[in-house]
Every structure is written in C-alpha cells, then in structure tokens.
Design an enzyme around this catalytic site. Structure first.
Site, PDB file in Angstrom:
ATOM      1  CD  GLU A 226      15.812 -13.204   5.145  1.00 27.00           C
ATOM      2  OE1 GLU A 226      15.046 -12.704   4.297  1.00 27.00           O
ATOM      3  OE2 GLU A 226      15.822 -14.420   5.409  1.00 27.00           O
ATOM      4  CB  CYS A 260      12.729  -5.650   2.101  1.00 28.55           C
ATOM      5  SG  CYS A 260      11.742  -6.693   3.176  1.00 28.55           S
TER       6      CYS A 260
HETATM    7  P1  NAD Z   1      22.419  -1.503   4.880  1.00 27.39           P
HETATM    8  O1  NAD Z   1      22.947  -2.691   4.172  1.00 27.39           O
HETATM    9  O2  NAD Z   1      22.923  -0.161   4.553  1.00 27.39           O
HETATM   10  O3  NAD Z   1      22.592  -1.668   6.461  1.00 27.39           O
HETATM   11  C1  NAD Z   1      22.168  -2.807   7.177  1.00 27.39           C
HETATM   12  C2  NAD Z   1      23.122  -3.085   8.312  1.00 27.39           C
HETATM   13  O4  NAD Z   1      24.417  -3.245   7.803  1.00 27.39           O
HETATM   14  C3  NAD Z   1      23.195  -1.974   9.346  1.00 27.39           C
HETATM   15  O5  NAD Z   1      23.120  -2.568  10.637  1.00 27.39           O
HETATM   16  C4  NAD Z   1      24.541  -1.336   9.101  1.00 27.39           C
HETATM   17  O6  NAD Z   1      25.136  -0.846  10.305  1.00 27.39           O
HETATM   18  C5  NAD Z   1      25.351  -2.487   8.568  1.00 27.39           C
HETATM   19  N1  NAD Z   1      26.452  -2.079   7.693  1.00 27.39           N
HETATM   20  C6  NAD Z   1      26.503  -1.002   6.882  1.00 27.39           C
HETATM   21  N2  NAD Z   1      27.694  -0.947   6.251  1.00 27.39           N
HETATM   22  C7  NAD Z   1      28.405  -2.025   6.673  1.00 27.39           C
HETATM   23  C8  NAD Z   1      29.710  -2.548   6.395  1.00 27.39           C
HETATM   24  N3  NAD Z   1      30.529  -1.928   5.547  1.00 27.39           N
HETATM   25  N4  NAD Z   1      30.095  -3.693   7.003  1.00 27.39           N
HETATM   26  C9  NAD Z   1      29.272  -4.333   7.837  1.00 27.39           C
HETATM   27  N5  NAD Z   1      28.042  -3.875   8.143  1.00 27.39           N
HETATM   28  C10 NAD Z   1      27.610  -2.744   7.579  1.00 27.39           C
HETATM   29  O7  NAD Z   1      20.870  -1.645   4.621  1.00 27.39           O
HETATM   30  P2  NAD Z   1      19.761  -0.662   5.075  1.00 27.39           P
HETATM   31  O8  NAD Z   1      19.870   0.603   4.289  1.00 27.39           O
HETATM   32  O9  NAD Z   1      19.756  -0.561   6.567  1.00 27.39           O
HETATM   33  O10 NAD Z   1      18.431  -1.439   4.664  1.00 27.39           O
HETATM   34  C11 NAD Z   1      17.821  -1.306   3.442  1.00 27.39           C
HETATM   35  C12 NAD Z   1      17.979  -2.558   2.626  1.00 27.39           C
HETATM   36  O11 NAD Z   1      17.615  -3.674   3.383  1.00 27.39           O
HETATM   37  C13 NAD Z   1      17.077  -2.576   1.408  1.00 27.39           C
HETATM   38  O12 NAD Z   1      17.781  -3.086   0.320  1.00 27.39           O
HETATM   39  C14 NAD Z   1      15.976  -3.546   1.800  1.00 27.39           C
HETATM   40  O13 NAD Z   1      15.338  -4.170   0.731  1.00 27.39           O
HETATM   41  C15 NAD Z   1      16.721  -4.506   2.652  1.00 27.39           C
HETATM   42  N6  NAD Z   1      15.811  -5.192   3.560  1.00 27.39           N
HETATM   43  C16 NAD Z   1      15.629  -6.530   3.398  1.00 27.39           C
HETATM   44  C17 NAD Z   1      14.732  -7.195   4.221  1.00 27.39           C
HETATM   45  C18 NAD Z   1      14.493  -8.667   4.063  1.00 27.39           C
HETATM   46  O14 NAD Z   1      13.914  -9.252   4.974  1.00 27.39           O
HETATM   47  N7  NAD Z   1      14.906  -9.284   2.981  1.00 27.39           N
HETATM   48  C19 NAD Z   1      14.044  -6.498   5.205  1.00 27.39           C
HETATM   49  C20 NAD Z   1      14.269  -5.142   5.330  1.00 27.39           C
HETATM   50  C21 NAD Z   1      15.171  -4.489   4.514  1.00 27.39           C
END
Ligand code: NAD
Length: 484
Positions: A226, A260
């Site tokens: 997502e 998002c």
């Molecule tokens: P992110 O990808 O930075 O982090 C999300 C998760 O990934 C966190 O739990 C983090 O600990 C983990 N993570 C970070 N680096 C990692 C790595 N190298 N390996 C494995 N896991 C890792 O995203 P964010 O900043 O928390 O969220 C924002 C993004 O999420 C935006 O792009 C937004 O559009 C998207 N989003 C999508 C939805 C949806 O339903 N489609 C909903 C909310 C947010």
C-alpha cells in the site's frame, strides 16, 4: 507424535534474525491449532473491538504526543471510529465470505462438484506507516483475522509512543502465539521483512516498498504493498468552483496533508484559476481563521518532514512559482511548532521538486490546462497515482476521464471517500501499490483460494477412454473439431 514444526529451511538472512523465534512460535501454533473457525474469528474481532474501546483515550494521547500536535477530532475519526466501523462491517459479512464458492461444473471435469475454499495463508506480517499509525496496522489486521491468519505487527518507528500503546493493547488482548507486535527502528523493520512470512502487508513509501518486495522475494512471500504517489485532482470548467473547493479542502488539509490519498495537485481550466484561488483563500480563512494554536491544524510529524515540505515550497518559489499562504493573522510560526499554513502554489514549473515527489503536507500546486485531453495527458505522463479526483457534472466526460487514466481508486465530485466505503477494495496500481484490502477484498487478499474437485462415482477421464494409455488421438481430434 511430535507437534508439527515449520518446514521451511532458513535462508542466510534468517539465520541469526532475532525475530525468527517469534515467527516460528506463531507458525507452530498455527499448525497445531489449525485454522480458527468462524466463531473463533468473531471472538478475536470482538476482543479487538473491546481493546480499542479500552485503549482509545491512550491511543489519542499517544498520537498527539508523537505528532507534537495532532487534532484529536482527526484521530478519533481516522484511528478509532474508522477501525471500529470496519470491525462491525467485517463481522456482519464474515459468515458469507467464508463459505466456499461454487464456480459451477465444467465439461472437462464431468459431473464433479467444484468448490473454491478460502483457507488462511498462515502468519501474516503487517508493517504500517506513521501518518495514521493505528489505522494502518489495525485495518489490515481485521482482514487478516477474518481470513483466519495469525499476525505479527510492526508499527512505524516514527510514531514510537503510538507503537508502544498498540503493542501493549495487543499483548493484553491476544496470546503472543496468535497476534503480537514488535517495535523498533529501521534495523528491526529490515529484519522483519526478511522473515519467511506467509504474506506481508506493507504500508509506506514506494521507495521502501521496493526494498520490502526485494526482501520478500527471497522467501517467495506474497506481498500487499500500500504505497503512495501524487494523486491528481482535475476540475472541469462546468463544475461549481465553490463546491469543488469545499471537497478538495477536506481531502487536502486533513492531518495537514499527511494522507496517502490527499489530492496532491490540481489541474484546473485556465479560465477558472483566478476564481479557484480566491475561493480557496476565502474558505481557508473561514476554516482556519488563525494558524497559531489552532486545535484543528495538525503538525507535520517531525523536523525532517517539516524541513522537507518547507524546502519543496522554497524550491518551487525559486523556480518562479507564486506562493499563496493562507495565514489570516500573519502569525509568526514559533520555532519547533512544525505548523505549515495552508499553501497554494501558482505558475509552478513542472520540473520543480514538488511536481516529482509526493508532497505529504498542506501545499497545493495549481496547474492550468486548456482542454481536458491535455489534463489527461498530464496525468498519463506521470507514474500511476493512488487516487484520482475528477470534478464534473457531465457523466459522459467523467467516464472518459476514468477510462483514460489508471489510478488505484478514484472519486467523481469528491475526494478521499472511496477509502471510507469499507465494502470497496482499496489499493494502488503500479508504483502506487500492489494488491488491495478492506472488507471482502482484504478477506480474499489474505486467503489462499484453494480450488477443489469433489469427484462422484463417475470420472469423465476413463469414460472418454483417453486419459489413460493407450491413448486414442482420434477422439481428441473429434473433440477439438467440435470445440474449434
Ligand atoms: P516509509 O516507507 O518510510 O516507512 C514505512 C515503514 O517501513 C515503517 O514501519 C518503517 O519502519 C519501515 N521501513 C523504513 N525503512 C525500511 C527498510 N529499509 N526496510 C524495511 N522497512 C523499512 O513510509 P512512511 O514515511 O512511514 O509513510 C509515508 C508513505 O506511505 C507515503 O508515501 C504515503 O503515501 C504512504 N502511505 C500509503 C498508504 C496506503 O494505504 N496506500 C497509507 C498511508 C501512507
């Protein structure tokens, strides 16, 4: 006989992975206990509902602390009420969803009864983003429980207080071998993605989504991603600007744009841009008469994101954009408060950083177009978005825009509310996501669809006398002549 144990061999990334014993514990419990039946799943959903009831005040306070300031109302709506609503809806449909489906008989299978059985996949890993730190782990969990799986949850490390409340709530509600939570930094997150789960649901950025999918590929673990992206909003000149602005404001400024599916930028007909800007100014002033100490304005989650969004505005301005910031009292934003007033950007150079990266803040670039085909082209020249919003009272034209653009979801004359109907699948497409969940879509996503033939007294194979050697090709030739 000994209890069954997980059979998968450990890959090099798993050896020494501190989270592996927890996964093995869950897998062993899943194999020993078998899939939970309908009653057990309903009981688990009831427990989750009760737990949210008990922890809701703590949840709201923790989110507040993690953001520095987050509008309580927004938290109640998005993190508490939405989740409770989804639990209720799931409970009321689960019996029907669990029933094996009957695809009908097939000529080649003879009189055999065919059924598709929905079987839990096993243990599902759920990773959430920080912007709705409770919703984005509990909403997938509802589908995961409904489908009969166990789960390990990894909330975002950017909202650690909320993560700890979710961990405590789950630990006090479920046996660790059924549903558990691990918290920690990026290293923990990386270890998490390397576990041989039976499915991973990841919510977060497209960039990290690729890392997650790469790690999951090592174990051939299926993923639901997502992700995010830049969701366009197109306004047709025939649509009343005042109405469009009301609906766009709801989607764009909730949680200060950290959503998002927030409208990322607007495409408006060039004849309407002045009216659009003045209407935004008027309505934003009414809605946010002051940006200082305003209980309805959530902060940007942390300094890094505050600087990131501020730099996007700066870069656009340096490349010639006009910045219209709605700050009616001209309040100076005190250092450390992480408030960005609602901001419109005009005459934006499409090479600006803000037109290349998801904004995730209360900043709205406004781009003009001459004809609707130009607007459609603008969308199609960019990565496929998570959502697309189109404002038009002409149904035919709306159908054209919907059919000529590809986005995860869409609303006509509305923003965001396709997410709110838990009866519809929610997910992205291409760079904005893979797979979908919510309601029955989540049940199906987290179920293995096992096709089963129940053969009766007669099998068509020997009857046709062609399934077993010695084969008689002539008969098959006749059949293919009939079919072709
Ligand atoms: P992110 O990808 O930075 O982090 C999300 C998760 O990934 C966190 O739990 C983090 O600990 C983990 N993570 C970070 N680096 C990692 C790595 N190298 N390996 C494995 N896991 C890792 O995203 P964010 O900043 O928390 O969220 C924002 C993004 O999420 C935006 O792009 C937004 O559009 C998207 N989003 C999508 C939805 C949806 O339903 N489609 C909903 C909310 C947010």
């Amino acid at each position: 006989m000994n209890n069954p144990q997980p059979v998968a061999a450990e890959t090099s990334a798993e050896i020494g992975n501190p989270l592996l014993p927890l996964l093995h514990q869950q897998q062993a419990a899943f194999l020993n206990n078998g899939a939970p039946d309908y009653k057990q799943r309903i009981e688990a959903l009831n427990k989750l509902k009760k737990a949210i009831g008990e922890y809701k005040e703590e949840i709201v306070a923790a989110v507040q602390e993690d953001f520095g300031y987050r509008s309580d109302t927004e938290t109640w709506i998005t993190e508490v009420v939405t989740v409770l609503n989804e639990i209720m809806a799931t409970k009321s449909h689960l019996k029907k969803w669990m029933k094996p489906s009957n695809p009908g008989r097939s000529l080649s299978a003879g009189m055999a009864k065919s059924r598709v059985i929905y079987q839990p996949k096993g243990v599902v890993g759920i990773m959430g983003a920080w912007n709705y730190p409770v919703l984005l782990v509990l909403s997938p969990l509802i589908g995961v429980i409904a489908a009969g799986n166990s789960a390990v949850i990894k909330p975002s490390d950017l909202t650690p207080k909320t993560g700890e409340v979710v961990k405590k709530m789950i630990a006090n509600t479920f046996d660790e071998s059924y549903i558990s939570v691990v918290t920690g930094d990026v290293e923990v997150a990386a270890n998490f993605t390397q576990l041989p789960f039976d499915h991973i649901v990841y919510t977060g950025s497209t960039h990290v989504g690729k890392i997650v999918m790469r790690a999951a590929a090592e174990n051939l673990t299926p993923v639901t991603l997502e992700l995010g992206g830049k969701s366009p909003t197109i306004i047709n000149p025939n649509y009343p600007i005042s109405k469009a602005v009301d609906r766009i404001m709801m989607g764009k400024f909730m949680n200060s744009g950290q959503t998002c599916i927030a409208p990322d930028y607007i495409l408006v007909h060039e004849s309407k841009v002045d009216e659009l800007v003045s209407t935004f100014k008027e309505k934003l002033t009414k809605r946010y008469p002051s940006v200082e100490n305003n209980k309805d304005i959530s902060w940007i989650v942390n300094d890094r994101h505050f600087v990131r969004v501020s730099n996007l505005i700066k870069d656009a301005e340096e490349r010639g954009a006009t910045v219209v910031q709605v700050n009616p009292t001209n309040a100076t934003i005190s250092e450390g408060t992480r408030i960005i007033p609602p901001t419109l950007l005009l005459n934006v150079d499409t090479d600006s950083n803000i037109m290349h990266e998801e904004i995730f803040g209360p900043v709205l670039p406004i781009i003009t177009y001459r004809d609707i085909d130009q607007a459609i082209r603008f969308v199609n020249e960019r990565p496929r978005p998570l959502a697309l919003y189109y404002f038009d009272n002409n149904k035919k034209q709306a159908d054209k825009v919907l059919s000529r653009t590809i986005s995860g979801g869409a609303c006509v004359n509305e923003t965001m509310l396709h997410f709110a109907n838990e009866k519809m699948a929610f997910g992205g497409v291409g760079p904005s996501g893979l797979g979908s969940y919510h309601g029955q879509a989540g049940f199906l996503e987290f179920s293995h669809k096992k096709s089963v033939i129940f053969q009766g007294a007669l099998s068509p194979a020997p009857l046709m006398n062609r399934a077993y050697p010695p084969f008689v090709v002539k008969v098959l030739k006749v059949v293919s002549n009939i079919l072709s």
